[in-house]
Design a protein around this motif. Structure first.
Motif, PDB file in Angstrom:
ATOM      1  N   CYS A  41     -47.263  97.011 -66.135  1.00  0.00           N
ATOM      2  CA  CYS A  41     -48.634  96.892 -65.720  1.00  0.00           C
ATOM      3  C   CYS A  41     -48.777  95.755 -64.665  1.00  0.00           C
ATOM      4  O   CYS A  41     -49.542  95.911 -63.572  1.00  0.00           O
ATOM      5  N   GLU A  42     -47.975  94.600 -64.806  1.00  0.00           N
ATOM      6  CA  GLU A  42     -48.022  93.814 -63.700  1.00  0.00           C
ATOM      7  C   GLU A  42     -47.446  94.364 -62.343  1.00  0.00           C
ATOM      8  O   GLU A  42     -47.940  93.859 -61.263  1.00  0.00           O
ATOM      9  N   SER A  43     -46.571  95.202 -62.647  1.00  0.00           N
ATOM     10  CA  SER A  43     -45.980  95.708 -61.220  1.00  0.00           C
ATOM     11  C   SER A  43     -47.002  96.634 -60.516  1.00  0.00           C
ATOM     12  O   SER A  43     -46.825  96.864 -59.386  1.00  0.00           O
ATOM     13  N   THR A  44     -47.954  97.277 -61.153  1.00  0.00           N
ATOM     14  CA  THR A  44     -48.982  97.859 -60.440  1.00  0.00           C
ATOM     15  C   THR A  44     -49.869  97.221 -59.530  1.00  0.00           C
ATOM     16  O   THR A  44     -50.498  97.773 -58.733  1.00  0.00           O
ATOM     17  N   ALA A  45     -49.994  95.855 -59.719  1.00  0.00           N
ATOM     18  CA  ALA A  45     -50.438  95.007 -58.951  1.00  0.00           C
ATOM     19  C   ALA A  45     -52.002  95.464 -58.817  1.00  0.00           C
ATOM     20  O   ALA A  45     -52.427  95.580 -57.695  1.00  0.00           O
ATOM     21  N   LEU A  46     -52.574  95.561 -59.765  1.00  0.00           N
ATOM     22  CA  LEU A  46     -54.048  95.825 -60.031  1.00  0.00           C
ATOM     23  C   LEU A  46     -54.981  94.750 -59.246  1.00  0.00           C
ATOM     24  O   LEU A  46     -54.601  93.607 -59.275  1.00  0.00           O
ATOM     25  N   GLN A  47     -55.861  95.238 -58.370  1.00  0.00           N
ATOM     26  CA  GLN A  47     -56.953  94.241 -57.907  1.00  0.00           C
ATOM     27  C   GLN A  47     -58.291  94.381 -58.366  1.00  0.00           C
ATOM     28  O   GLN A  47     -58.711  95.470 -58.585  1.00  0.00           O
ATOM     29  N   PRO A  48     -58.918  93.172 -58.682  1.00  0.00           N
ATOM     30  CA  PRO A  48     -60.236  93.162 -59.005  1.00  0.00           C
ATOM     31  C   PRO A  48     -61.191  93.669 -58.075  1.00  0.00           C
ATOM     32  O   PRO A  48     -61.237  93.304 -56.794  1.00  0.00           O
ATOM     33  N   THR A  49     -62.347  94.279 -58.306  1.00  0.00           N
ATOM     34  CA  THR A  49     -63.245  94.864 -57.627  1.00  0.00           C
ATOM     35  C   THR A  49     -64.472  93.851 -58.001  1.00  0.00           C
ATOM     36  O   THR A  49     -64.415  93.082 -59.024  1.00  0.00           O
ATOM     37  N   ALA A  50     -65.420  94.077 -57.168  1.00  0.00           N
ATOM     38  CA  ALA A  50     -66.900  93.184 -57.711  1.00  0.00           C
ATOM     39  C   ALA A  50     -67.538  93.740 -58.799  1.00  0.00           C
ATOM     40  O   ALA A  50     -68.379  92.885 -59.308  1.00  0.00           O
ATOM     41  N   ALA A  51     -67.378  95.110 -58.969  1.00  0.00           N
ATOM     42  CA  ALA A  51     -68.055  95.657 -60.314  1.00  0.00           C
ATOM     43  C   ALA A  51     -67.815  95.372 -61.280  1.00  0.00           C
ATOM     44  O   ALA A  51     -66.445  94.718 -61.755  1.00  0.00           O
TER      45      ALA A  51
END
Length: 292
Positions: A41-51
């Motif tokens: 999961c960490e390797s996918t580098a998810l980014q937060p949105t404002a939603a």
């Protein structure tokens, strides 16, 4: 300490705790999703949105945008919260998207939203609907929604609470977020991952010669029709953006890694033949977001 200041301090601590949770989605994803380790999961580098979801959860996204991208593809998981395998496969596919095959004729800009319905996904037990009890896949603004969605829910589903379309189209922050992303991104293809029917569905533009994928891995095409307020109806039929709906065979277990990879390769092969400049109908721009 006077009570007002104590209340402010507690509120600040609450916000800090919430921020820390938002900054670390992989703890929760790894704990609740099948076949997802924290490291993956960490390797996918998810980014937060404002939603945010109804309950204030961050909606996460990952863009993979190589130079000179010519095709835009959006991949969605967990529109229904009781289908955690769909979120898992979206995360697995992010890693595959980072390693585009050298012989792929198109350069693809991918946008992944692995968990559109985090409130349903992380509820105990997981729920198909969001925190307001709305089926997000019946909440999109298809033509005649006000008439058809209510009739379908009352007559065809006998007011099944798992399929409640909401009081009005786009009544939910999660469905509004997705429509806004469609406006910003203007995808040429949407891939929506579901479970557990073990088939492949397709909704797309009425273009002569446009052929949907016949299979992805072991899933074969079996078009099940359209529903008022569904993403396939809104995107594929109303807006002319092809929507490939993957119904995994199991909602709580992912296919084997080799099978998920084969489904990915089959999708890329079909895309190279059917999606992109010169072999598709240009999708219509999404109209202004309807206000709830």
């Amino acid at each position: 300490m006077p009570i007002p200041y104590r209340a402010l301090a507690l509120a600040a601590l609450f916000c800090m705790a919430g921020g820390a949770q938002s900054a670390a989605p992989c703890d929760e994803f790894a704990a609740r999703l099948p076949n997802v380790k924290k490291a993956l999961c960490e390797s996918t580098a998810l980014q937060p949105t404002a939603a945010r979801s109804v309950n204030g959860r961050t909606l996460w996204m990952r863009d993979i945008k190589p130079d000179n991208a010519t095709v835009r593809v959006m991949v969605l998981g967990a529109i229904h919260g009781d289908e955690p395998s769909s979120a898992s496969m979206a995360l697995q596919w992010i890693k595959l998207a980072e390693q585009a095959p050298a012989d792929m004729p198109q350069v693809v800009h991918w946008r992944f939203i692995p968990a559109l319905n985090p409130d349903g996904l992380f509820n105990q037990p997981p729920r198909r609907v969001n925190a307001n009890g709305v089926d997000l896949n019946r909440n999109f603004p298809t033509p005649n929604w006000e008439r058809d969605a209510k009739i379908y829910w009352e007559k065809r589903t006998r007011k099944d609470p798992r399929r409640y379309p909401g009081a009005r189209p786009l009544s939910e922050p999660e469905s509004r977020f997705l429509i806004e992303e469609m406006q910003r991104f203007n995808p040429q293809l949407i891939v929506s991952i579901h479970a557990p029917y073990g088939v492949l569905d397709f909704d797309g533009p009425a273009k002569e010669g446009f052929v949907p994928p016949s299979r992805l891995g072991r899933l074969y095409l079996d078009q099940v029709g359209i529903f008022p307020g569904s993403l396939g109806n809104y995107g594929g039929v109303h807006k002319g953006v092809p929507v490939v709906t993957i119904e995994l065979p199991n909602s709580t277990r992912t296919p084997l890694d080799a099978e998920m990879r084969q489904m990915w390769l089959d999708l890329l092969r079909w895309m190279s033949e059917r999606v992109g400049p010169g072999n598709r109908a240009e999708p219509a721009k999404a109209g202004p977001t309807q206000k709830p």
